[in-house]
Motif scaffolding. Structure first.
Motif, PDB file in Angstrom:
ATOM      1  N   GLY A 111       0.807  -1.106  -0.042  1.00 17.26           N
ATOM      2  CA  GLY A 111      -0.176  -0.057  -0.208  1.00 17.26           C
ATOM      3  C   GLY A 111       0.729   1.364  -0.061  1.00 17.26           C
ATOM      4  N   GLU A 112       2.086   0.921   0.095  1.00 17.97           N
ATOM      5  CA  GLU A 112       3.098   2.137   0.129  1.00 17.97           C
ATOM      6  C   GLU A 112       3.976   2.185  -1.002  1.00 17.97           C
ATOM      7  N   ALA A 113       4.613   3.326  -1.496  1.00 18.38           N
ATOM      8  CA  ALA A 113       5.264   3.317  -2.843  1.00 18.38           C
ATOM      9  C   ALA A 113       6.827   3.548  -2.100  1.00 18.38           C
ATOM     10  N   CYS A 114       7.912   3.209  -2.797  1.00 22.98           N
ATOM     11  CA  CYS A 114       9.347   3.894  -2.448  1.00 22.98           C
ATOM     12  C   CYS A 114       9.532   5.029  -2.889  1.00 22.98           C
ATOM     13  N   THR A 115      10.065   5.806  -2.041  1.00 18.84           N
ATOM     14  CA  THR A 115      10.670   7.212  -2.381  1.00 18.84           C
ATOM     15  C   THR A 115      11.885   7.263  -2.531  1.00 18.84           C
ATOM     16  N   ALA A 116      12.239   8.149  -3.472  1.00 15.96           N
ATOM     17  CA  ALA A 116      13.869   8.279  -3.683  1.00 15.96           C
ATOM     18  C   ALA A 116      14.771   8.546  -2.604  1.00 15.96           C
ATOM     19  N   GLN A 117      14.302   9.077  -1.299  1.00 19.89           N
ATOM     20  CA  GLN A 117      15.143   9.211  -0.166  1.00 19.89           C
ATOM     21  C   GLN A 117      15.291   8.013   0.368  1.00 19.89           C
ATOM     22  N   GLU A 118      14.350   7.061   0.308  1.00 19.50           N
ATOM     23  CA  GLU A 118      14.615   5.671   0.963  1.00 19.50           C
ATOM     24  C   GLU A 118      15.606   4.732   0.168  1.00 19.50           C
ATOM     25  N   LEU A 119      15.320   4.985  -1.202  1.00 20.04           N
ATOM     26  CA  LEU A 119      16.133   4.170  -1.963  1.00 20.04           C
ATOM     27  C   LEU A 119      17.569   4.793  -2.001  1.00 20.04           C
ATOM     28  N   SER A 120      17.925   6.118  -1.861  1.00 19.22           N
ATOM     29  CA  SER A 120      19.249   6.527  -1.714  1.00 19.22           C
ATOM     30  C   SER A 120      19.851   6.034  -0.373  1.00 19.22           C
ATOM     31  N   GLU A 121      19.417   5.998   0.723  1.00 19.37           N
ATOM     32  CA  GLU A 121      19.801   5.464   1.778  1.00 19.37           C
ATOM     33  C   GLU A 121      19.939   4.016   1.798  1.00 19.37           C
ATOM     34  N   PRO A 146       7.641   6.213  -8.098  1.00 21.09           N
ATOM     35  CA  PRO A 146       7.977   7.407  -8.823  1.00 21.09           C
ATOM     36  C   PRO A 146       9.340   6.795  -9.543  1.00 21.09           C
ATOM     37  N   ILE A 147       9.078   6.270 -10.884  1.00 18.84           N
ATOM     38  CA  ILE A 147      10.274   5.716 -11.552  1.00 18.84           C
ATOM     39  C   ILE A 147      11.369   6.657 -11.900  1.00 18.84           C
ATOM     40  N   GLU A 148      10.890   7.891 -12.382  1.00 16.21           N
ATOM     41  CA  GLU A 148      11.710   9.092 -12.721  1.00 16.21           C
ATOM     42  C   GLU A 148      12.696   9.260 -11.861  1.00 16.21           C
ATOM     43  N   GLU A 149      12.216   9.466 -10.528  1.00 16.63           N
ATOM     44  CA  GLU A 149      13.088   9.869  -9.342  1.00 16.63           C
ATOM     45  C   GLU A 149      13.782   8.748  -8.905  1.00 16.63           C
ATOM     46  N   LEU A 150      13.392   7.403  -8.844  1.00 21.26           N
ATOM     47  CA  LEU A 150      13.940   6.231  -8.417  1.00 21.26           C
ATOM     48  C   LEU A 150      15.366   6.201  -9.346  1.00 21.26           C
ATOM     49  N   ALA A 151      15.087   6.115 -10.550  1.00 18.80           N
ATOM     50  CA  ALA A 151      16.034   5.954 -11.671  1.00 18.80           C
ATOM     51  C   ALA A 151      17.250   6.992 -11.509  1.00 18.80           C
ATOM     52  N   LYS A 152      16.695   8.145 -11.180  1.00 20.33           N
ATOM     53  CA  LYS A 152      17.865   9.177 -10.937  1.00 20.33           C
ATOM     54  C   LYS A 152      18.739   8.655  -9.944  1.00 20.33           C
ATOM     55  N   VAL A 153      18.376   8.424  -8.884  1.00 18.84           N
ATOM     56  CA  VAL A 153      19.085   8.027  -7.482  1.00 18.84           C
ATOM     57  C   VAL A 153      20.010   6.824  -7.809  1.00 18.84           C
ATOM     58  N   VAL A 154      19.477   5.946  -8.508  1.00 13.42           N
ATOM     59  CA  VAL A 154      20.274   4.609  -8.802  1.00 13.42           C
ATOM     60  C   VAL A 154      21.311   4.928  -9.787  1.00 13.42           C
ATOM     61  N   HIS A 155      21.142   5.946 -10.728  1.00  7.82           N
ATOM     62  CA  HIS A 155      22.593   6.475 -11.671  1.00  7.82           C
ATOM     63  C   HIS A 155      23.349   7.324 -10.938  1.00  7.82           C
ATOM     64  N   GLY A 285     -13.174   3.095   1.949  1.00  8.18           N
ATOM     65  CA  GLY A 285     -11.516   2.997   2.316  1.00  8.18           C
ATOM     66  C   GLY A 285     -10.712   2.866   0.841  1.00  8.18           C
ATOM     67  N   LEU A 286      -9.681   3.704   0.684  1.00  4.53           N
ATOM     68  CA  LEU A 286      -8.815   3.246  -0.245  1.00  4.53           C
ATOM     69  C   LEU A 286      -7.538   2.807   0.254  1.00  4.53           C
ATOM     70  N   LEU A 287      -6.760   1.890  -0.459  1.00  5.75           N
ATOM     71  CA  LEU A 287      -5.849   1.392   0.117  1.00  5.75           C
ATOM     72  C   LEU A 287      -4.444   2.274   0.325  1.00  5.75           C
ATOM     73  N   THR A 288      -4.352   3.206  -0.937  1.00  8.37           N
ATOM     74  CA  THR A 288      -3.102   4.060  -1.167  1.00  8.37           C
ATOM     75  C   THR A 288      -3.493   5.304  -0.850  1.00  8.37           C
ATOM     76  N   GLU A 289      -2.424   6.235  -0.669  1.00 19.39           N
ATOM     77  CA  GLU A 289      -2.597   7.643  -0.689  1.00 19.39           C
ATOM     78  C   GLU A 289      -2.592   8.065  -1.998  1.00 19.39           C
ATOM     79  N   ASP A 290      -3.097   9.463  -2.282  1.00 16.43           N
ATOM     80  CA  ASP A 290      -3.347   9.982  -3.732  1.00 16.43           C
ATOM     81  C   ASP A 290      -2.142  10.222  -4.236  1.00 16.43           C
ATOM     82  N   ALA A 291      -1.054  10.507  -3.671  1.00 20.01           N
ATOM     83  CA  ALA A 291       0.274  11.061  -4.227  1.00 20.01           C
ATOM     84  C   ALA A 291       0.988   9.859  -4.909  1.00 20.01           C
ATOM     85  N   TYR A 292       0.617   8.582  -4.775  1.00 19.24           N
ATOM     86  CA  TYR A 292       1.137   7.609  -5.347  1.00 19.24           C
ATOM     87  C   TYR A 292       0.101   6.434  -5.906  1.00 19.24           C
ATOM     88  N   ALA A 293      -1.003   7.060  -6.191  1.00 12.69           N
ATOM     89  CA  ALA A 293      -2.142   6.120  -6.697  1.00 12.69           C
ATOM     90  C   ALA A 293      -2.051   5.583  -8.056  1.00 12.69           C
TER      91      ALA A 293
END
Length: 384
Positions: A111-121, A146-155, A285-293
């Motif tokens: 129900g949660e997405a992965c953020t760029a900050q979490e991947l960076s850490e 958020p694929i664009e942000e996650l890919a940026k962190v990986v690179h 109710g909805l499982l996910t928050e709007d930002a990552y729906a």
């Protein structure tokens, strides 16, 4: 006998034009006619991936293409990171463990997405990984990472390849594979691309091809270099899903006629917002928050006081509306409303209306018409 209204996250409804395209007389895959079909379909598919790279067609489900992406780039004993936010992220884990990769799993609650900050850490102490595997759209939870942000962190942090499972969203979102630095992007036919199951699409950039050439996979049927070499001749190494290629060609043309993938993606966002507004108005109710729906599938919680299995079965039996249930730990906790591919705001309004009828059958406490009005409001505002 009535046909069910299929609102699953795959397989999804097939347009009549696509059906008709797939009913053409079959041709050999070693003829000029096939080469013309193949090359034209590749060109039509490129914008849907946001790439200028060639698209490879595998006669398989999306899972085989995920495995191909893994085994062509990574060898046993090498380190990989897998971001998993649900059941299909776990697919990547199972594939990589099966091939004896050293898996470092970045796991989020369903129900949660992965953020760029979490991947960076997470990558901080893993500079030598070979690849990062990411699920773009998690079908089991209705999350869009958020694929664009996650890919940026990986690179920024590593030299790893970014390998993305886009099975349940390509054709319903507007990725920019080249711009975002996605090295391999995979999808399947039976979701937003409006086709039956049986065709996988794989886009590979030049950076990934260098890794693949050095890796030398032991696989025969899933050897992407073989597909690449045959693609240069407008063919596939083995017998392809010819009729599905006819269908894909037509599906791509339908997307173009809508205004291109950017416009198609906007329609999917509108439908997502309609569903979410309707459920909120119905106090469901909805499982996910709007930002990552997800724009292609919404995970909806059990309406208060209702046994979910009974409700979903009743919808199908009386109203012929067919939703998907939850997977894994979410089984019995959510149902999934697919709104991808050959689905339009009118279809969402129909589904919400039938849901309201079923809720009345179950004596659910709500204001009749509230969900429909909320969905209508979103749709009408989108047309201004």
């Amino acid at each position: 006998m009535y046909e069910n209204i299929l609102r699953h996250p795959g397989p999804t409804p097939i347009p009549k034009r696509v059906d008709l395209a797939m009913s053409k007389n079959i041709i050999s895959h070693r003829t000029p006619e096939f080469i013309e079909l193949y090359n034209e379909t590749v060109e039509l598919a490129k914008p849907i991936f946001g790439t200028t790279e060639n698209i490879l067609f595998l006669p398989s489900g999306g899972t085989a293409a995920l495995e191909a992406a893994a085994i062509n780039t990574v060898s046993a004993g090498e380190d990989v990171v897998i971001i998993t936010v649900g059941a299909f992220g776990d697919y990547f884990v199972n594939i990589c463990e099966q091939h004896s990769f050293r898996v470092h799993k970045l796991e989020k609650p369903w129900g949660e997405a992965c953020t760029a900050q979490e991947l960076s850490e997470f990558l901080q102490d893993l500079p030598s990984i070979k690849a990062v595997f990411i699920t773009y759209n998690e079908t089991s939870t209705g999350i869009l990472n958020p694929i664009e942000e996650l890919a940026k962190v990986v690179h920024e942090k590593t030299d790893a390849l970014v390998i993305v499972d886009g099975v349940s969203c390509i054709g319903g979102v507007a990725p920019k594979m080249d711009e975002w630095g996605i090295d391999i992007l995979v999808t399947g036919s039976q979701k937003a691309l409006m086709l039956p199951p049986g065709l996988a699409l794989v886009a590979v950039n030049k950076r990934a091809w260098k890794v693949i050439e050095a890796n030398q996979t032991q696989s025969y049927y899933l050897n992407l270099l073989s597909y690449k070499n045959w693609a240069e001749k407008g063919m596939t190494p083995n017998t392809p899903a010819i009729m599905l290629l006819y269908g894909l060609n037509e599906a791509c043309k339908l997307i173009n006629e809508e205004g291109g993938i950017e416009q198609t993606a906007k329609r999917h966002v509108v439908m997502r917002n309609m569903v979410r507004a309707a459920m909120t108005a119905l106090n469901i109710g909805l499982l996910t928050e709007d930002a990552y729906a997800s724009p292609t599938v919404t995970a909806i919680k059990v309406p208060k006081g209702i046994v979910l299995a009974d409700f979903v079965a009743h919808l199908k039996a009386k109203y012929h509306l067919d939703f998907a249930g939850g997977l894994g730990s979410l089984q019995g906790e959510i149902f999934r409303f697919g709104h991808m591919g050959y689905c339009f705001p009118s279809d969402v309004l129909q589904a919400v209306s039938l849901m309201e009828a079923a809720l009345q059958d179950f004596n659910y406490d709500f204001t009749a018409g509230a969900g429909i009005l909320a969905a209508q409001k979103v749709f009408l505002e989108s047309t201004k």
